[in-house]
Design a protein around this motif. Structure first.
Motif, PDB file in Angstrom:
ATOM      1  N   ALA A 172      -1.702  49.391 -47.419  1.00 49.87           N
ATOM      2  CA  ALA A 172      -1.794  48.218 -46.544  1.00 49.87           C
ATOM      3  C   ALA A 172      -1.603  48.601 -45.080  1.00 49.87           C
ATOM      4  CB  ALA A 172      -0.746  47.184 -46.961  1.00 49.87           C
ATOM      5  N   ILE A 173      -0.660  49.488 -44.821  1.00 50.72           N
ATOM      6  CA  ILE A 173      -0.389  49.913 -43.436  1.00 50.72           C
ATOM      7  C   ILE A 173      -1.617  50.571 -42.822  1.00 50.72           C
ATOM      8  CG2 ILE A 173       0.874  51.630 -42.079  1.00 50.72           C
ATOM      9  CD1 ILE A 173       3.333  50.971 -43.862  1.00 50.72           C
ATOM     10  N   TRP A 174      -2.262  51.471 -43.560  1.00 48.33           N
ATOM     11  CA  TRP A 174      -3.390  52.219 -42.988  1.00 48.33           C
ATOM     12  C   TRP A 174      -4.658  51.366 -42.889  1.00 48.33           C
ATOM     13  CZ3 TRP A 174      -3.116  56.457 -40.232  1.00 48.33           C
ATOM     14  CH2 TRP A 174      -1.961  57.239 -40.333  1.00 48.33           C
ATOM     15  N   ILE A 175      -4.898  50.502 -43.868  1.00 50.06           N
ATOM     16  CA  ILE A 175      -6.058  49.608 -43.770  1.00 50.06           C
ATOM     17  C   ILE A 175      -5.872  48.645 -42.602  1.00 50.06           C
ATOM     18  CG2 ILE A 175      -7.337  47.749 -44.892  1.00 50.06           C
ATOM     19  CD1 ILE A 175      -6.871  49.111 -47.550  1.00 50.06           C
ATOM     20  N   THR A 176      -4.661  48.122 -42.442  1.00 50.32           N
ATOM     21  CA  THR A 176      -4.377  47.237 -41.311  1.00 50.32           C
ATOM     22  C   THR A 176      -4.562  47.972 -39.998  1.00 50.32           C
ATOM     23  OG1 THR A 176      -2.757  46.000 -42.638  1.00 50.32           O
ATOM     24  CG2 THR A 176      -2.639  45.759 -40.246  1.00 50.32           C
ATOM     25  N   ILE A 227      -6.587  50.445 -39.392  1.00 50.02           N
ATOM     26  CA  ILE A 227      -8.022  50.620 -39.174  1.00 50.02           C
ATOM     27  C   ILE A 227      -8.645  49.329 -38.647  1.00 50.02           C
ATOM     28  CG2 ILE A 227     -10.233  50.991 -40.351  1.00 50.02           C
ATOM     29  CD1 ILE A 227      -8.722  52.938 -42.225  1.00 50.02           C
ATOM     30  N   ILE A 228      -8.279  48.206 -39.272  1.00 47.86           N
ATOM     31  CA  ILE A 228      -8.796  46.904 -38.807  1.00 47.86           C
ATOM     32  C   ILE A 228      -8.328  46.622 -37.386  1.00 47.86           C
ATOM     33  CG2 ILE A 228      -8.747  44.413 -39.220  1.00 47.86           C
ATOM     34  CD1 ILE A 228      -8.328  45.059 -42.212  1.00 47.86           C
ATOM     35  N   LEU A 272      -3.745  55.301 -35.031  1.00 50.44           N
ATOM     36  CA  LEU A 272      -2.453  55.964 -35.230  1.00 50.44           C
ATOM     37  C   LEU A 272      -1.311  55.096 -34.715  1.00 50.44           C
ATOM     38  CD1 LEU A 272      -3.371  59.642 -34.244  1.00 50.44           C
ATOM     39  CD2 LEU A 272      -3.080  58.695 -36.542  1.00 50.44           C
ATOM     40  N   LEU A 273      -1.533  54.435 -33.592  1.00 49.94           N
ATOM     41  CA  LEU A 273      -0.534  53.504 -33.073  1.00 49.94           C
ATOM     42  C   LEU A 273      -0.287  52.372 -34.064  1.00 49.94           C
ATOM     43  CD1 LEU A 273      -1.246  52.945 -29.259  1.00 49.94           C
ATOM     44  CD2 LEU A 273       0.938  53.605 -30.281  1.00 49.94           C
ATOM     45  N   GLY A 274      -1.379  51.833 -34.613  1.00 45.33           N
ATOM     46  CA  GLY A 274      -1.257  50.754 -35.581  1.00 45.33           C
ATOM     47  C   GLY A 274      -0.469  51.185 -36.805  1.00 45.33           C
ATOM     48  N   ALA A 275      -0.712  52.412 -37.268  1.00 47.02           N
ATOM     49  CA  ALA A 275       0.028  52.916 -38.427  1.00 47.02           C
ATOM     50  C   ALA A 275       1.507  53.082 -38.080  1.00 47.02           C
ATOM     51  CB  ALA A 275      -0.567  54.246 -38.880  1.00 47.02           C
ATOM     52  N   LEU A 276       1.789  53.588 -36.881  1.00 47.13           N
ATOM     53  CA  LEU A 276       3.174  53.731 -36.442  1.00 47.13           C
ATOM     54  C   LEU A 276       3.875  52.375 -36.422  1.00 47.13           C
ATOM     55  CD1 LEU A 276       5.584  55.234 -35.223  1.00 47.13           C
ATOM     56  CD2 LEU A 276       4.502  54.992 -32.964  1.00 47.13           C
TER      57      LEU A 276
END
Length: 319
Positions: A208-212, A214-215, A231-235
């Motif tokens: 969920a973290i990585w798909i979010t 990417i979106i 990468l910021l979004g994943a962090l």
């Protein structure tokens, strides 16, 4: 994230709570909010800036637009597209799921660690930007690449215009629009809602973290900044997943945007362009390695402290 409260019932309850329905509702709320609040902010902007409706096209132009007017529209649209949909989804599904738990306690040391993580991770994201800028598509996809470059240039012109005011009052409004509203709104929507919905859907917080992420990166339509923004979004996603409070990624997002806004402000005051906001040539290579090591150590400590806090609060880890 603390898992959302779910009503455990029969098959009909399970179908009513399917994550796809929550995601569709969120998209409808975001679409409606963007239209309604966008229209309201345009009306307010016209009145506040004394612009006639006949000059609306010029006021909205990224090349000749009125900076104050564009900031009002940007703020209204962001609230309508990000903040309100997240809050409304939380209200609509409050009996089944909790997307934005504002009552979660946070260990005070985590706030300082978020600041440190964003500081020491900055060179890593700078390198990611450089790597992404080298992206080239095959010749057969030249039309797509030209479209991507056109969207990138359009976004760059809008950013330049929004940050063109070199007065301190202009800096304050830029921070409100670009840092405060964007950080709160995007984290509420993406980390609070989208990540929560996808966690229910895939039964895997990491997926969920990585798909979010990417979106989150794709929706900005800045393809030559896709990698660092992902990468910021994943962090941000892991800051929420481990720390459990939505305000932790909001703080990290604010620091990222506010730092860029203030740096751009001082460049503009010196008569320089935003293209000169590049520190990569001034940083020795060994500092990138140190940046990576320190960031990993800080994230490990963040996870450790957050896990201890969760265990004390709930009697078990919720990872």
């Amino acid at each position: 994230m603390i898992e959302q409260r779910t009503i455990h019932g029969g098959a009909s309850d399970q179908e009513a709570n399917h994550p796809a329905k929550s995601l569709i509702l969120l998209l409808l709320l975001a679409f409606s909010g963007a239209i309604v609040l966008g229209a309201i902010s345009v009306f307010i902007g016209l009145l506040a800036m004394g612009i006639s409706a006949g000059n609306l096209g010029d006021a909205l132009s990224v090349s000749t637009g009125n900076v104050g007017f564009l900031k009002i529209v940007q703020a209204g649209s962001s609230i309508g597209m990000f903040v309100l949909p997240a809050l409304l989804l939380g209200i609509a599904e409050k009996r089944r799921h909790t997307y934005l738990d504002f009552k979660t306690s946070v260990n005070p040391s985590l706030w300082f660690m978020v600041v440190a993580i964003m500081f020491f991770a900055a060179p890593i994201f700078e390198q990611a930007i450089k790597l992404n800028e080298q992206m080239r598509l095959p010749g057969a996809l030249s039309e797509i690449e030209n479209w991507m470059k056109a969207k990138e240039a359009e976004q760059e012109r809008l950013t330049n215009l929004l940050l063109s005011d070199t007065t301190y009052s202009g800096l304050l409004t830029s921070l409100i629009v670009v840092a405060v509203i964007a950080a709160v709104g995007e984290e509420f929507l993406f980390r609070g809602c989208v990540q929560g919905i996808l966690t229910r859907w895939f039964k895997s917080p990491h997926t969920a973290i990585w798909i979010t992420a990417i979106i989150f990166s794709a929706i900005h339509l800045q393809f030559y900044g896709f990698l660092p923004r992902m990468l910021l979004g994943a962090l941000f996603g892991y800051l929420l997943f481990w720390g459990k409070s939505i305000w932790l990624p909001v703080l990290a997002h604010f620091i990222n945007n506010a730092t860029a806004t203030i740096a751009a402000f001082y460049l503009k005051r010196q008569g320089k362009s935003l293209d000169e906001l590049d520190f990569s040539q001034q940083v020795p290579n060994y500092l990138y390695f140190m940046s990576f090591v320190l960031t990993v150590v800080l994230l490990y400590q963040y996870h450790k402290i957050a896990t201890q806090q969760t265990t004390r609060s709930y009697g078990k880890t919720l990872d």
